[in-house]
Write a protein that holds these residues in place. Sequence first.
Motif, mmCIF file in Angstrom:
data_model
loop_
_atom_site.group_PDB
_atom_site.id
_atom_site.type_symbol
_atom_site.label_atom_id
_atom_site.label_comp_id
_atom_site.label_asym_id
_atom_site.label_seq_id
_atom_site.Cartn_x
_atom_site.Cartn_y
_atom_site.Cartn_z
ATOM 1 N N UNK A 150 -4.399 -2.881 33.093
ATOM 2 C CA UNK A 150 -3.984 -4.255 32.780
ATOM 3 C C UNK A 150 -3.415 -4.287 31.357
ATOM 4 N N UNK A 151 -2.318 -3.547 31.105
ATOM 5 C CA UNK A 151 -1.892 -3.323 29.708
ATOM 6 C C UNK A 151 -1.390 -4.557 28.965
ATOM 7 N N UNK A 152 -0.818 -5.546 29.680
ATOM 8 C CA UNK A 152 -0.108 -6.610 28.953
ATOM 9 C C UNK A 152 -1.002 -7.362 27.966
ATOM 10 N N UNK A 153 -2.211 -7.743 28.392
ATOM 11 C CA UNK A 153 -3.066 -8.514 27.485
ATOM 12 C C UNK A 153 -3.449 -7.698 26.253
ATOM 13 N N UNK A 154 -3.638 -6.395 26.450
ATOM 14 C CA UNK A 154 -3.924 -5.531 25.308
ATOM 15 C C UNK A 154 -2.723 -5.472 24.365
ATOM 16 N N UNK A 155 -1.516 -5.506 24.959
ATOM 17 C CA UNK A 155 -0.300 -5.403 24.154
ATOM 18 C C UNK A 155 -0.051 -6.640 23.306
ATOM 19 N N UNK A 156 -0.362 -7.812 23.839
ATOM 20 C CA UNK A 156 -0.003 -9.054 23.131
ATOM 21 C C UNK A 156 -1.123 -9.551 22.224
ATOM 22 N N UNK A 157 -2.288 -8.900 22.244
ATOM 23 C CA UNK A 157 -3.413 -9.370 21.449
ATOM 24 C C UNK A 157 -3.440 -8.710 20.071
ATOM 25 N N UNK A 158 -3.899 -9.470 19.078
ATOM 26 C CA UNK A 158 -4.092 -8.907 17.735
ATOM 27 C C UNK A 158 -5.456 -8.240 17.638
ATOM 28 N N UNK A 159 -6.431 -8.821 18.325
ATOM 29 C CA UNK A 159 -7.805 -8.337 18.252
ATOM 30 C C UNK A 159 -8.356 -8.178 19.662
ATOM 31 N N UNK A 160 -9.148 -7.144 19.840
ATOM 32 C CA UNK A 160 -9.890 -6.949 21.087
ATOM 33 C C UNK A 160 -11.374 -6.922 20.747
ATOM 34 N N UNK A 161 -12.117 -7.870 21.283
ATOM 35 C CA UNK A 161 -13.562 -7.853 21.142
ATOM 36 C C UNK A 161 -14.147 -7.207 22.387
ATOM 37 N N UNK A 162 -14.763 -6.061 22.209
ATOM 38 C CA UNK A 162 -15.411 -5.372 23.324
ATOM 39 C C UNK A 162 -16.864 -5.854 23.361
ATOM 40 N N UNK A 163 -17.155 -6.690 24.327
ATOM 41 C CA UNK A 163 -18.428 -7.440 24.340
ATOM 42 C C UNK A 163 -19.484 -6.776 25.237
ATOM 43 N N UNK A 164 -20.707 -7.228 25.049
ATOM 44 C CA UNK A 164 -21.865 -6.765 25.849
ATOM 45 C C UNK A 164 -22.172 -5.288 25.617
ATOM 46 N N UNK A 165 -21.923 -4.816 24.389
ATOM 47 C CA UNK A 165 -22.198 -3.401 24.108
ATOM 48 C C UNK A 165 -23.692 -3.089 24.234
ATOM 49 N N UNK A 166 -24.552 -4.122 24.244
ATOM 50 C CA UNK A 166 -25.991 -3.891 24.470
ATOM 51 C C UNK A 166 -26.266 -3.354 25.877
ATOM 52 N N UNK A 167 -25.296 -3.483 26.784
ATOM 53 C CA UNK A 167 -25.489 -2.997 28.164
ATOM 54 C C UNK A 167 -25.008 -1.552 28.363
ATOM 55 N N UNK A 168 -24.376 -0.990 27.348
ATOM 56 C CA UNK A 168 -23.805 0.364 27.500
ATOM 57 C C UNK A 168 -24.825 1.401 28.003
#
Lengths: 214, 214
Positions: A150-168
């Motif tokens: 799903x590349x488009x949203x990654x391309x147009x965003x300035x920031x990516x918050x990778x959430x729920x890392x407590x579940x890793x």
Amino acid sequence: MEIKVVRNILEANDRIAAQNRDLFTEKGIYVLNLMGSPGAGKTSLLERTLEHLKKRRKIAVIEGDIETSRDAERIAHFNIPIVQINTGGACHLDGNMVRGSLAELSLDHLDLLIVENVGNLVCPAEFQFGENDRAMILSVTEGDDKPMKYPLMFQVSSVLLLNKVDLIPYLDFDMERFQADALKVNPKLQIMAVSCKTGEGLNAWFGWIEGQLA
Amino acid sequence: MEIKVVRNILEANDRIAAQNRDLFTEKGIYVLNLMGSPGAGKTSLLERTLEHLKKRRKIAVIEGDIETSRDAERIAHFNIPIVQINTGGACHLDGNMVRGSLAELSLDHLDLLIVENVGNLVCPAEFQFGENDRAMILSVTEGDDKPMKYPLMFQVSSVLLLNKVDLIPYLDFDMERFQADALKVNPKLQIMAVSCKTGEGLNAWFGWIEGQLA
């Protein structure tokens, strides 16, 4: 031809988005478009952000949902101006919808307008509405293969918050692969690993917003 | 094994969906449309389903993705016919896309065609392509509030697979509220709590498909 029709719709949207942008600039408002899949944690991030920034900045929120006003109700106790847009089936916000909702807000003396888009990893990325930045939130439970798929949203965003890392610990999530793929799609993307549940990593996010506002 | 890639231009076309349905009926093929958000577990469910059914039934798969053929590659080792549709940006499959891909499949002597839709909780629900049933898969990590916020997919689906139930101990997921809301939106919806990781609950799903095929 179908493609031409789609292009015209996008062009018409871009014109309205540009008008919105002029208005926001004139009023000195920084506008953030918050995007992500259903359940990625958009409203949770909004809650955390409002807790942190509410006393320092004048903030308003536009909530985009297909139906219901549940997200708006979740943040009603912050006592800030909130407008709910129900898209009635449409899978994204666009310039016209946001334009129509601005009549419900007092734009004078506002510092920050956060717009929570409809939960969807695809369509919202195609439609600007005059925002300064787009931030996307993705939950680790969605899988580490999303930047390539799903590349488009990654391309147009300035920031990516990778959430729920407590579940890793309970998932098969390859952080190295994920970060490499995300940066391949958008080398300028700022990636922040966070948990809106535990609060982990959110200071980086608060710092980023403060920097944009300054 | 070679994965065939078909590229289509989006053209909403209900007439073509009806033609597809006639063709499937004539050939005696049961067609399942598998829908859900990115990362809900569509491909994992497909893997489990193929493991279970592959020796008993003649199965083919159509994979719908915006880009890449990663999902198709994941199931290539099953050695069944697979067609990859890359939608080139479109957030759902439609009748025309599926129609175009059928030329790559031998429809004679096929029992079951499973179509994995583009990962999206919204748009795929609006576009039929001639399927017999729609099954949706939702991960518990997406939250218990989804039936009310994204009702259409719940309304048009025959079955809801609630996936990743092995993660419930680490989440705030209200199963009672979720089930009540889902049934309010669609009283006929069959809800199955499953984990494609542990295999929990999948027998109910296999039984349901066998019933539809019979």
